[in-house]
Design a protein around this motif. Structure first.
Motif, PDB file in Angstrom:
ATOM      1  N   ILE A  83      10.087  23.112  36.448  1.00 33.82           N
ATOM      2  CA  ILE A  83       9.988  24.494  36.926  1.00 33.82           C
ATOM      3  C   ILE A  83       8.564  25.016  36.737  1.00 33.82           C
ATOM      4  O   ILE A  83       7.973  25.622  37.633  1.00 33.82           O
ATOM      5  CB  ILE A  83      10.999  25.401  36.188  1.00 33.82           C
ATOM      6  N   ASN A  84       7.990  24.761  35.559  1.00 31.88           N
ATOM      7  CA  ASN A  84       6.627  25.219  35.270  1.00 31.88           C
ATOM      8  C   ASN A  84       5.588  24.443  36.074  1.00 31.88           C
ATOM      9  O   ASN A  84       4.587  25.003  36.531  1.00 31.88           O
ATOM     10  CB  ASN A  84       6.341  25.099  33.773  1.00 31.88           C
ATOM     11  N   LYS A  85       5.842  23.178  36.270  1.00 31.98           N
ATOM     12  CA  LYS A  85       4.944  22.349  37.084  1.00 31.98           C
ATOM     13  C   LYS A  85       4.941  22.838  38.541  1.00 31.98           C
ATOM     14  O   LYS A  85       3.878  22.975  39.163  1.00 31.98           O
ATOM     15  CB  LYS A  85       5.409  20.888  37.010  1.00 31.98           C
ATOM     16  N   GLY A  86       6.133  23.122  39.092  1.00 32.73           N
ATOM     17  CA  GLY A  86       6.232  23.614  40.461  1.00 32.73           C
ATOM     18  C   GLY A  86       5.526  24.941  40.637  1.00 32.73           C
ATOM     19  O   GLY A  86       4.828  25.169  41.631  1.00 32.73           O
ATOM     20  N   ASN A  87       5.673  25.831  39.653  1.00 35.10           N
ATOM     21  CA  ASN A  87       5.020  27.138  39.698  1.00 35.10           C
ATOM     22  C   ASN A  87       3.507  26.992  39.742  1.00 35.10           C
ATOM     23  O   ASN A  87       2.821  27.665  40.514  1.00 35.10           O
ATOM     24  CB  ASN A  87       5.454  27.967  38.488  1.00 35.10           C
ATOM     25  N   TYR A  88       2.981  26.077  38.925  1.00 30.28           N
ATOM     26  CA  TYR A  88       1.519  25.871  38.873  1.00 30.28           C
ATOM     27  C   TYR A  88       1.012  25.273  40.188  1.00 30.28           C
ATOM     28  O   TYR A  88      -0.015  25.708  40.724  1.00 30.28           O
ATOM     29  CB  TYR A  88       1.167  24.951  37.706  1.00 30.28           C
ATOM     30  N   LEU A  89       1.739  24.303  40.727  1.00 31.29           N
ATOM     31  CA  LEU A  89       1.322  23.672  41.990  1.00 31.29           C
ATOM     32  C   LEU A  89       1.285  24.697  43.127  1.00 31.29           C
ATOM     33  O   LEU A  89       0.398  24.662  43.979  1.00 31.29           O
ATOM     34  CB  LEU A  89       2.277  22.533  42.346  1.00 31.29           C
ATOM     35  N   ASP A  90       2.232  25.616  43.119  1.00 29.28           N
ATOM     36  CA  ASP A  90       2.238  26.674  44.125  1.00 29.28           C
ATOM     37  C   ASP A  90       1.009  27.572  43.973  1.00 29.28           C
ATOM     38  O   ASP A  90       0.363  27.934  44.958  1.00 29.28           O
ATOM     39  CB  ASP A  90       3.520  27.498  43.985  1.00 29.28           C
ATOM     40  N   THR A 136      -3.078  16.355  31.764  1.00 29.55           N
ATOM     41  CA  THR A 136      -2.443  15.886  30.521  1.00 29.55           C
ATOM     42  C   THR A 136      -0.921  15.951  30.646  1.00 29.55           C
ATOM     43  O   THR A 136      -0.205  15.030  30.232  1.00 29.55           O
ATOM     44  CB  THR A 136      -2.910  16.746  29.334  1.00 29.55           C
ATOM     45  N   LEU A 137      -0.426  17.052  31.220  1.00 27.34           N
ATOM     46  CA  LEU A 137       1.017  17.205  31.397  1.00 27.34           C
ATOM     47  C   LEU A 137       1.575  16.097  32.292  1.00 27.34           C
ATOM     48  O   LEU A 137       2.650  15.543  32.008  1.00 27.34           O
ATOM     49  CB  LEU A 137       1.317  18.568  32.020  1.00 27.34           C
ATOM     50  N   LEU A 138       0.861  15.753  33.363  1.00 26.21           N
ATOM     51  CA  LEU A 138       1.324  14.705  34.274  1.00 26.21           C
ATOM     52  C   LEU A 138       1.414  13.349  33.577  1.00 26.21           C
ATOM     53  O   LEU A 138       2.357  12.579  33.802  1.00 26.21           O
ATOM     54  CB  LEU A 138       0.397  14.606  35.491  1.00 26.21           C
ATOM     55  N   LYS A 139       0.426  13.077  32.714  1.00 29.41           N
ATOM     56  CA  LYS A 139       0.440  11.805  31.962  1.00 29.41           C
ATOM     57  C   LYS A 139       1.638  11.751  31.026  1.00 29.41           C
ATOM     58  O   LYS A 139       2.311  10.722  30.896  1.00 29.41           O
ATOM     59  CB  LYS A 139      -0.862  11.657  31.179  1.00 29.41           C
ATOM     60  N   LYS A 140       1.892  12.889  30.357  1.00 30.48           N
ATOM     61  CA  LYS A 140       3.037  12.931  29.440  1.00 30.48           C
ATOM     62  C   LYS A 140       4.351  12.838  30.205  1.00 30.48           C
ATOM     63  O   LYS A 140       5.299  12.181  29.759  1.00 30.48           O
ATOM     64  CB  LYS A 140       2.983  14.221  28.616  1.00 30.48           C
ATOM     65  N   GLU A 141       4.399  13.488  31.371  1.00 32.91           N
ATOM     66  CA  GLU A 141       5.615  13.412  32.197  1.00 32.91           C
ATOM     67  C   GLU A 141       5.916  11.970  32.581  1.00 32.91           C
ATOM     68  O   GLU A 141       7.065  11.524  32.521  1.00 32.91           O
ATOM     69  CB  GLU A 141       5.456  14.259  33.457  1.00 32.91           C
ATOM     70  N   PHE A 167       1.022  23.333  27.847  1.00 33.27           N
ATOM     71  CA  PHE A 167       0.422  23.522  29.171  1.00 33.27           C
ATOM     72  C   PHE A 167       0.429  25.000  29.556  1.00 33.27           C
ATOM     73  O   PHE A 167      -0.558  25.526  30.080  1.00 33.27           O
ATOM     74  CB  PHE A 167       1.186  22.695  30.214  1.00 33.27           C
ATOM     75  N   ASN A 168       1.524  25.687  29.286  1.00 30.74           N
ATOM     76  CA  ASN A 168       1.648  27.096  29.675  1.00 30.74           C
ATOM     77  C   ASN A 168       0.682  28.013  28.934  1.00 30.74           C
ATOM     78  O   ASN A 168       0.293  29.058  29.459  1.00 30.74           O
ATOM     79  CB  ASN A 168       3.087  27.584  29.458  1.00 30.74           C
ATOM     80  N   THR A 169       0.305  27.627  27.719  1.00 29.26           N
ATOM     81  CA  THR A 169      -0.638  28.471  26.963  1.00 29.26           C
ATOM     82  C   THR A 169      -2.054  28.371  27.518  1.00 29.26           C
ATOM     83  O   THR A 169      -2.881  29.246  27.277  1.00 29.26           O
ATOM     84  CB  THR A 169      -0.648  28.061  25.476  1.00 29.26           C
ATOM     85  N   ASN A 170      -2.326  27.316  28.266  1.00 28.45           N
ATOM     86  CA  ASN A 170      -3.685  27.141  28.812  1.00 28.45           C
ATOM     87  C   ASN A 170      -3.593  26.334  30.105  1.00 28.45           C
ATOM     88  O   ASN A 170      -3.786  25.121  30.113  1.00 28.45           O
ATOM     89  CB  ASN A 170      -4.575  26.427  27.793  1.00 28.45           C
TER      90      ASN A 170
END
Length: 851
Positions: A69-76, A43-48, A32-35
């Motif tokens: 942590i990465n999910k929260g950063n993206y949502l912000d 996709t990340l949410l489905k895997k989570e 997710f972080n690479t793109n």
């Protein structure tokens, strides 16, 4: 080469499928972080969702922590602040719950707690922001990490400055300046916060400030009302912000708003509008700035509120202005829907209050021109919108639980709310004792409870959606018709006072200017009740003032009606309306004065909505009396025993007397009685000490009532100042009476000043006699005062309103209470007994004739 690459890719995918759960979580996060796109996030949410139920080991928890942590950063980054907060909160809970600090040196402060504190600040949740910053300051101090201690000091001082706690901001910034390892840039930040706070307080030090910091120079110019100079410094700040390597849309938008405010002060309305467009353009890059944004395009960012409030202020068209203000209300709702702290909600209530006044002012002007009743309805909706919003929310939750008493989600919510109030009380004490270890532990526990409440609220909202009542005014009119009552609601604004008079047949709307004369008339009238002799010293002046105030408050515009429901506001909460005079009089005989109480039965409420939704109470005369008496002490209540005898005479009562009147026993036994009667001492509190009521062993403080769950039909607070407390805009008086309402009580009788012991005993004697007779608290309260005035054994001086008008009734009805099931059974048995007696008599008569 091409095929070897494909082979390597296939091999990597096959390896990924064979990886254990820990590795799979890390890979999903890295991919997710690479793109970072909407698709990859989906996709990340489905895997989570797939990972979450399988996670067990501490290493898997650590991997999931990184994902969050990465999910929260993206949502912000995509302006999903409430969701980002929930995500960071979940990460922080996992870190603590599973003690991840034992297996990793990951910087939880920089990557979790700092962004979480900033997010709380963005949405105006200053309580959680403060708790979070204090938590990471505690961790930094424990780890002897001065760099993070300094960062914490900067963030906490800035938070206090934003929240208007300037003394605290100065103290924290001064402490931060003492930490070793301070860089020049961080020193400048702390000095700027300190200087800005001194300017805001207008401290003597503010006049000696010498600085090159453009923000401080801007604040100095603003304080000196040198708006042109302030504009120059602000432009410097904007240029500096645009040149920073990291672009902050929020920071730039806020500076544009400040620029707009300055232009408005200089009466440059076009320049003001342009700056607001610039601010919107920064926050909504794809938005057409020639039109207002759609509601669905807005997000939880408090800068929007400042933009739309200012836009509303400069509109010529009333429709456009109201559209702007409605967007401010909408964003406020987005911000507050996930705030659980009462203190944080109160801060938003203040802004809502000012905005409501602006909307009512616009509609009043429209009404003067058009005279349309629907304009009054709109204005009344704005007056009600944020009146006692926190109290209404609490009561709504308790009412929902009463309707669905077995719903586990609702039960859990009440448990968590009680826990939150209890932890808040503990935190206040710990901070007063300066116990940092306990403060940190309680701060974390409060954050955890807040997180649990937010998650629970989302689930509850799905099961019980909050439908808007489009027919509120019709429901209000129907209830008023049933009660044979007229409702008078006040909105005590900063500039004007508005009065709404509503009956089942009419709507009236008035405005009067809040000038020095009006404020003085209110203040002077309240002062009459500060001492027993104030009215008696000049009776004719009192009657003149009482009649003038009766007219000023537009009560003379009420048509003949048996009952009045009064919704006071601001300092009007402290006025005993019963003591107002309905016509000019020259008599000095109090029993012959045309007091309002002689003419109409009065009930008060906190809002019209609570009045409408309130159920007609059931009559119940089983009383638990709490009477410490304080015998043989300096604070002995000599006539309290007489009061107990009166209650015992007219009701089915049990008493906790003398040393038995303990706080613990009172609330243990409270559930077994319909009426709670407290005859004791109470205090309205101060700036540092909340309102409190005395028991034989200890005091009960206002915050403790927030932890109680009470469902008694009536609470009588026969004590001093139980309706007095710090005024909070929109919420009213933060008094013991409000605390009992918060705990679940719908009917209250309480006092507005330091009551006289003997006259209170006489009033309460009359009250319970009439309560058992009329089965209505409102009628009993009215009759008790009328009978006190008619009592020939009481001297004229003791019939001054000081002695009888202190006690007011807050409730949902003025009508006779519904009989309880016991009443029905009693009536049934009596009916059967009468029928049996008549049947026996008839049989005997028949037998007699036959003989």
């Amino acid at each position: 080469m091409k095929y070897s690459l494909i082979f390597l890719l296939l091999l990597s995918f096959s390896t990924a499928f064979s990886q254990d759960l820990e590795e799979a979580i890390y890979v999903a996060t890295e991919n997710f972080n690479t793109n970072r796109t909407a698709e990859s996030f989906s996709t990340l949410l489905k895997k989570e969702a797939d990972f979450k139920p399988k996670i067990k080991s501490i290493d898997e928890q650590l991997a999931y922590f990184f994902l969050l942590i990465n999910k929260g950063n993206y949502l912000d980054k995509i302006n999903k602040q409430p969701q980002a907060i929930l995500t960071y909160e979940a990460a922080w809970n996992i870190y603590n719950q599973h003690q991840l600090n034992t297996i990793t040196n990951y910087d939880v402060i920089d990557y979790c707690l700092k962004p979480l504190g900033i997010l709380y600040n963005k949405v105006g949740d200053y309580t959680n922001a403060e708790n979070t910053i204090k938590q990471y300051i505690f961790i930094a101090e424990k780890n002897k990490n001065n760099s993070q201690r300094i960062a914490g000091a900067i963030n906490l001082a800035q938070l206090y400055f934003t929240a208007g706690k300037f003394d605290e901001a100065i103290k924290i910034s001064e402490n931060g300046l003492q930490i070793s390892g301070l860089t020049s840039s961080k020193k400048e930040k702390l000095l700027a916060i300190k200087n800005n706070s001194q300017i805001a307080l207008n401290n003597s030090e503010a006049t000696t400030i010498k600085t090159e910091n453009p923000e401080v120079k801007y604040n100095l110019a603003l304080k000196n009302k040198d708006y042109k100079q302030a504009l120059l410094h602000l432009r410097e700040m904007i240029t500096e912000q645009y040149n920073k390597p990291e672009f902050s849309a929020r920071a730039i938008a806020k500076l544009h708003v400040l620029n707009a405010q300055l232009h408005l002060k200089l009466d440059h309305k076009n320049a003001c509008a342009l700056e607001l467009k610039n601010a919107l353009n920064v926050l909504l890059p794809n938005h057409d700035t020639n039109v207002l944004p759609n509601f669905e395009d807005l997000y939880a960012e408090n800068t929007f509120i400042d933009i739309f409030d200012l836009l509303g202020n400069i509109q010529v068209s009333s429709t456009n202005a109201l559209n702007c203000y409605d967007r401010s209300f909408y964003v406020t709702n987005l911000l507050t829907e996930n705030i659980t702290s009462q203190e944080a909600k109160l801060r938003h209530a203040d802004k809502n209050r000012k905005r409501s006044e602006a909307c009512i002012a616009i509609l009043y002007q429209d009404f003067k021109t058009l005279k349309k009743p629907n304009i009054i309805v709109k204005a009344f909706a704005y007056a009600e919108k944020n009146k006692a919003a926190i109290l209404k929310e609490t009561i709504a939750k308790k009412s929902l639980l009463q309707l669905h008493p077995k719903d586990t989600l609702l039960i859990k919510e009440q448990v968590l709310l009680t826990k939150q109030a209890d932890l808040t009380n503990q935190l206040i004490k710990a901070e007063f004792e300066k116990n940092s270890e306990v403060v940190n532990d309680l701060s974390y526990k409060l954050s955890k409870v807040s997180n649990d409440l937010k998650n629970l609220k989302n689930k509850i909202n799905l099961s019980y959606p909050n439908d808007k009542n489009e027919n509120f005014i019709d429901d209000l009119k129907r209830k008023l018709k049933k009660e044979k009552a007229t409702l008078v609601e006040y909105f005590y604004g900063e500039n004007d006072v508005y009065t709404f008079i509503i009956s089942d047949k009419s709507l009236q709307f008035f405005k009067f200017k809040r000038d020095e004369n009006f404020d003085a008339s209110i203040s002077n009238f309240i002062d009459y009740f500060n001492s027993p002799n104030a009215i008696n010293n000049d009776v004719s002046k009192f009657t003149t003032d009482a009649f003038n105030l009766y007219q000023q408050l537009k009560l003379n515009r009420i048509k003949a009606s048996n009952n009045i429901i009064i919704i006071p506001d601001g300092v009007l909460n402290f006025i005993p309306f019963e003591s107002l005079i309905t016509k000019e009089t020259k008599t000095t005989n109090y029993s012959k004065m045309p007091f309002l109480i002689q003419k109409q039965c009065i009930a008060y409420n906190t809002s019209a909505e609570l009045f409408v939704k309130g159920k007609q109470p059931e009559f119940n005369d089983d009383v638990l009396g709490i009477f410490p008496v304080f015998k043989n002490t300096k604070k002995a209540l000599t006539f309290s025993e007489d009061e107990a005898k009166s209650i015992d005479q007219f009701t089915d009562a049990k008493f906790l007397m003398y040393t038995s009147a303990t706080k613990k026993d009172a609330f243990l036994q409270a559930t077994n009685f319909g009426v709670l009667h407290f005859s004791t001492h109470a205090d309205a509190g101060s700036f540092t000490v909340p309102a409190n009521i005395e028991f034989a062993d200890e005091n009960l403080f206002l915050n403790e009532l927030y932890t109680k769950q009470l469902d008694n039909n009536l609470v009588v607070l026969s004590a001093c100042e139980t309706g007095i407390g710090k005024l909070s805009k929109g919420e009213g008086s933060m008094s013991l009476a409000r605390g009992f309402q918060y705990a679940g009580i719908n009917q209250l009788v309480f006092s507005l000043w330091k009551v006289n012991d003997k006259s209170t005993s006489q009033i309460m004697h009359n009250f319970y006699k009439n309560y058992s007779k009329f089965e209505s608290v409102a009628i009993a309260n009215q009759k008790s005062k009328q009978q006190y005035l008619d009592d020939k054994s009481i001297t004229n001086a003791k019939k001054s309103p000081y002695y009888w008008s202190a006690f007011v009734y807050y409730g949902t009805s003025t009508a006779k209470a519904k009989p309880t099931i016991l009443n029905y059974l009693l009536f049934t048995f009596i009916g059967l007994a009468i029928a049996l007696f008549l049947w026996t008599v008839i049989r005997k008569l028949k037998h007699g004739r036959q003989a």
